[in-house]
Design a protein around this motif. Structure first.
Motif, PDB file in Angstrom:
ATOM      1  N   THR A  22       0.825  -1.220   0.000  1.00 51.25           N
ATOM      2  CA  THR A  22       0.000   0.000   0.000  1.00 51.25           C
ATOM      3  C   THR A  22       0.853   1.262   0.000  1.00 51.25           C
ATOM      4  O   THR A  22       0.402   2.314  -0.466  1.00 51.25           O
ATOM      5  N   ARG A  23       2.082   1.151   0.515  1.00 54.18           N
ATOM      6  CA  ARG A  23       2.920   2.340   0.570  1.00 54.18           C
ATOM      7  C   ARG A  23       3.762   2.531  -0.691  1.00 54.18           C
ATOM      8  O   ARG A  23       4.680   3.345  -0.707  1.00 54.18           O
ATOM      9  N   LEU A  24       3.419   1.777  -1.725  1.00 55.67           N
ATOM     10  CA  LEU A  24       4.014   2.061  -3.031  1.00 55.67           C
ATOM     11  C   LEU A  24       3.442   3.340  -3.624  1.00 55.67           C
ATOM     12  O   LEU A  24       4.007   3.902  -4.568  1.00 55.67           O
ATOM     13  N   ARG A  25       2.311   3.771  -3.036  1.00 62.59           N
ATOM     14  CA  ARG A  25       1.701   5.020  -3.505  1.00 62.59           C
ATOM     15  C   ARG A  25       2.487   6.217  -2.979  1.00 62.59           C
ATOM     16  O   ARG A  25       3.359   6.070  -2.115  1.00 62.59           O
ATOM     17  N   ASP A  26       2.179   7.396  -3.489  1.00 62.26           N
ATOM     18  CA  ASP A  26       2.787   8.635  -3.012  1.00 62.26           C
ATOM     19  C   ASP A  26       1.979   9.111  -1.800  1.00 62.26           C
ATOM     20  O   ASP A  26       0.893   9.688  -1.937  1.00 62.26           O
ATOM     21  N   ILE A  63      -8.192   3.711  -1.877  1.00 60.27           N
ATOM     22  CA  ILE A  63      -8.499   2.349  -1.414  1.00 60.27           C
ATOM     23  C   ILE A  63      -7.304   1.746  -0.682  1.00 60.27           C
ATOM     24  O   ILE A  63      -7.452   1.088   0.354  1.00 60.27           O
ATOM     25  N   ALA A  64      -6.075   1.997  -1.227  1.00 58.74           N
ATOM     26  CA  ALA A  64      -4.877   1.475  -0.574  1.00 58.74           C
ATOM     27  C   ALA A  64      -4.719   2.059   0.821  1.00 58.74           C
ATOM     28  O   ALA A  64      -4.336   1.354   1.770  1.00 58.74           O
ATOM     29  N   LYS A  65      -5.034   3.341   0.978  1.00 62.51           N
ATOM     30  CA  LYS A  65      -4.932   3.962   2.299  1.00 62.51           C
ATOM     31  C   LYS A  65      -5.954   3.375   3.269  1.00 62.51           C
ATOM     32  O   LYS A  65      -5.651   3.126   4.443  1.00 62.51           O
ATOM     33  N   GLN A  66      -7.183   3.115   2.804  1.00 63.88           N
ATOM     34  CA  GLN A  66      -8.217   2.542   3.678  1.00 63.88           C
ATOM     35  C   GLN A  66      -7.875   1.114   4.087  1.00 63.88           C
ATOM     36  O   GLN A  66      -8.124   0.708   5.223  1.00 63.88           O
ATOM     37  N   ILE A  67      -7.279   0.363   3.150  1.00 68.53           N
ATOM     38  CA  ILE A  67      -6.853  -1.010   3.494  1.00 68.53           C
ATOM     39  C   ILE A  67      -5.773  -0.969   4.566  1.00 68.53           C
ATOM     40  O   ILE A  67      -5.786  -1.752   5.525  1.00 68.53           O
TER      41      ILE A  67
END
Length: 709
Positions: free
Chosen positions: A385-389, A404-408
């Motif tokens: 999930t922390r592959l995002r900025d 969605i990645a942050k909510q997961i």
């Protein structure tokens, strides 16, 4: 009645003796009489017809006895040099407690006293020698005069007969320990400091009306421990070359006993056929603990039993051994933390009485290997999930992949890392084995012995158990939820069939809501409060497997709410309370017969408790005592509980048993000072059996007071 007893004195419990009124056959006793029987015989040829009335047997002039019991003990401490304690008790045999039945006491009148002493002999040596040499001595003697004869417990003894049947017991012993520590000399530090010596000797003598026994036990025990340190480092890793600890010990025991008997108190004691015995045994043992690296640990224990130690056979002959081995490998791999284990045991019984002509022995072993691990779900999910900025989290629209990645990631933060485990254990036991099994069997790698190595007619037993489990949970502020799954498969291999039991339980749920005291209407009344609830469902199936046929013999299903709800609270002013409600239900079926036999069991209950504690640390001033104050601690508790159990069998509509219990307890404890404490407990219980109407009530009162001088 005295005529009947006089006849028993003549018969001595054997044969048949009679007079004009009574006839004694064998050894009857009034003390075990359960009913009276009255027979009427018509000695005429003509039948008789009439009515007879019999009144109940009434007890006239019941015997009243006064019981007496006296107990005392004292202890003297001579600083740190010695301790001497003595005790004495005496009873006339008539004393009975409130909880005992009210019939005539059959206990013997007796008197006993004992003296125990412990002396620190090392206090006579210089303190910097660091010796520890305690010696203990004990002596006890008791004598009891039986109230009733050895022939029967309804023949009361008097005078000279009572003295002849007096039982006497004498026991005396001493113990000695020797050890040393903190030596400055290197040689003494690795020899004498690691050596410990223990010696004890005991003697006992007991004599009763018809038997007399003596025994003597002499023991010597020596132990030595070693902690070598030899290791080196390579690539920042420490490698140990030798075990970290090694322990050696040996126990020598010389046990002798003699047993005598006689047929009458006036006759002379004779030595029993096998009444004189003497055994000299030696029990050496050693244990090793070795961890070559921080992730690996092992240990091995071995003990041996040797019998018939004598001058011709200096160290005796082995008659048994026990050994065990344990190993584990664990490493934190960041995302998982696995731990591998292996445990094994081996036991051998090679006593002289089971050897026979083929030098047979009985053996058993077990071997268990398992793995358990914790899966770090949080770090695994965060890795993706922390592959995002993360700096643009506030700019992502709802529903976007980054949102969605942050909510997961946020949701996974509430989870407890799952724990997984699996283990398999194999065990076996064999009787009449011709030779010691190979090392694979001794170390638990296999659980079978070739048939040609087992004597004919011996049926071994083997079993395998698989256990697996998984658990996890969730923490959301004051709410804690835990869920688990457990499974187990037991397989027992007999001579010609296999028994298998499969069981599993799910969800093993437990819910806890804490910080209930923060509710608006409870903030001023409660200091802390929580609510618990649990639910578990388990299913079990039993099979019998013969050849290729698998037959289900029984199954059961259990639903348990234990508790259904439980509320614990600590209120202001020192008050605490607990309310609990439980419920469980079991349904089972038995398929072993021609027809299926169902059964059902229900259990429900509730309890409530209330406690109050008062403390006056500054003390309480009492009238007329001036400025004297007494410290005071008061505890009061009240508990009320109710339970009901109902069982059904075959017919699930009409219960086979239905019983309920209502109980209450009031407890009071008061510390008047550090030297005076007292209290009382009042118990009440009421049992009801709906099917048989066998109801009962019990009321108990216990008052106690302790005064320490």
């Amino acid at each position: 009645m005295q005529q009947f007893l006089n006849l028993k004195l003549i018969s001595k419990g054997q044969g048949t003796v009679s007079d004009s009124v009574y006839t004694v056959v064998g050894n009857p006793s009034f003390s075990i009489n359960q009913f009276f029987e009255l027979r009427i015989t018509n000695q005429n040829i003509t039948p008789l017809s009439d009515t007879l009335w019999f009144n109940d047997v009434k007890l006239i002039s019941p015997k009243v006895e006064v019981g007496r019991i006296l107990k005392g003990n004292a202890t003297i401490n001579l600083a740190d040099l010695a301790t001497v304690s003595a005790s004495f008790d005496e009873s006339n045999g008539r004393f009975k407690r409130l909880s005992e039945p009210r019939e005539i006491s059959t206990q013997s009148a007796g008197r006993s006293y004992s003296v125990n002493s412990n002396i620190q002999l090392d206090k006579f040596l210089p303190e910097n020698w660091h010796f520890t040499i305690p010696i203990g001595v004990s002596y006890r003697k008791s004598a009891s005069e039986p109230r009733f004869s050895y022939l029967s417990n309804d023949l009361e003894l008097t005078g000279e007969d009572r003295k002849k049947q007096t039982a006497t017991t004498i026991a005396k012993s001493y113990t000695l320990h020797f050890s040393k520590s903190n030596s400055k000399n290197w040689l003494l530090r690795h020899t004498l400091d690691r050596l410990a010596f223990n010696h004890d000797r005991s003697y006992s003598f007991s004599r009763a009306a018809l038997n007399c026994d003596t025994s003597r036990i002499l023991r010597y025990n020596v132990s030595y421990s070693l902690e070598p340190k030899l290791s080196f480092k390579i690539l920042k890793q420490t490698i140990s070359l030798v075990p970290q600890t090694m322990n050696f010990s040996a126990l020598y025991t010389d046990n002798s006993s003699k047993s005598y008997y006689r047929s009458h108190p006036d006759s002379v004691f004779k030595l029993s056929t096998y009444g004189s015995q003497q055994r000299k045994t030696l029990n050496p043992s050693f244990s090793v603990a070795y961890s070559p690296h921080s992730i690996v640990s092992t240990s091995f224990n071995f003990s041996q039993s040797r019998d018939s130690v004598s001058e011709k056979r200096r160290f005796g002959e082995e008659v048994g051994r026990n050994q065990s081995f344990n190993a584990s490998l664990s490493k934190d791999l960041k995302i998982i933390s696995p731990r591998l284990t292996f445990n094994s045991t081996y036991n051998e019984d090679h006593r002289f009485e089971i050897r026979q002509e083929q030098n047979l022995r009985n053996v058993s072993n077990s071997g268990r290997y398992g793995i358990n691990t914790t899966v770090n779900v949080k770090d695994i999910v965060k890795f993706f999930t922390r592959l995002r900025d993360e700096s643009r989290d506030t700019l992502h629209p709802v529903g976007s992949p980054a949102w969605i990645a942050k909510q997961i990631e946020k949701f996974v933060g509430y989870l407890q890392n799952p724990q997984l485990s699996f283990s398999r254990q194999r065990s076996s036991h064999y009787l009449n084995v011709k030779a010691r099994p190979d090392l694979q069997y001794q170390w638990g790698f296999v659980d079978s012995i070739p048939a040609e190595e087992v004597a004919t007619g011996s049926y071994p037993g083997r079993a395998t158990t698989d256990v697996y489990s998984a658990s996890s949970g969730m923490n959301i502020k004051a709410l804690n939820v835990q869920v688990g799954y457990n499974g187990q498969v037991n397989r027992t291999f007999n001579y010609d069939f296999e028994s298998r039991t499969e069981s599993f339980s799910f969800p093993n749920a437990n819910v806890r809501l804490s910080r209930v005291e923060q509710l608006p209407f409870m903030k001023k009344l409660v200091r802390s409060s929580s609510i618990n609830a649990a639910f578990n469902q388990s299913i079990e199936r039993r099979y019998e497997i013969v050849d290729d046929s698998t037959n289900l013999t029984s199954d059961s299903k259990i639903m348990s709410f234990n508790p259904l709800i439980s509320w614990q609270s600590n209120w202001v002013k020192g008050i605490s309370s607990t309310i609990t409600v439980n419920y469980s239900e079991t349904n089972s079926n038995n398929y072993s017969g021609i027809t299926v036999i169902p059964s059902r069991s229900l259990s429900r209950g509730a309890s409530a408790s209330l406690a109050y504690t008062f403390s006056a640390p500054r003390g309480i001033r009492l009238p007329l005592l001036g400025g004297i104050r007494f410290s005071s601690n008061l505890s009061v508790s009240l508990t009320v509980s109710y339970s009901r159990n109902t069982n059904y069998s075959s017919d699930l509509r009409n219960p086979r048993s239905d019983a309920s219990t209502l109980s209450s307890n009031i407890g009071l404890s008061y510390n008047f000072s550090s030297s005076i404490t007292g209290g009382a407990n009042f118990d009440y219980s009421q049992n009801k059996e709906m099917n048989t109407s066998q109801d009962s009530k019990r009321i108990g009162l216990n008052i106690w007071l302790n005064i320490n001088f």
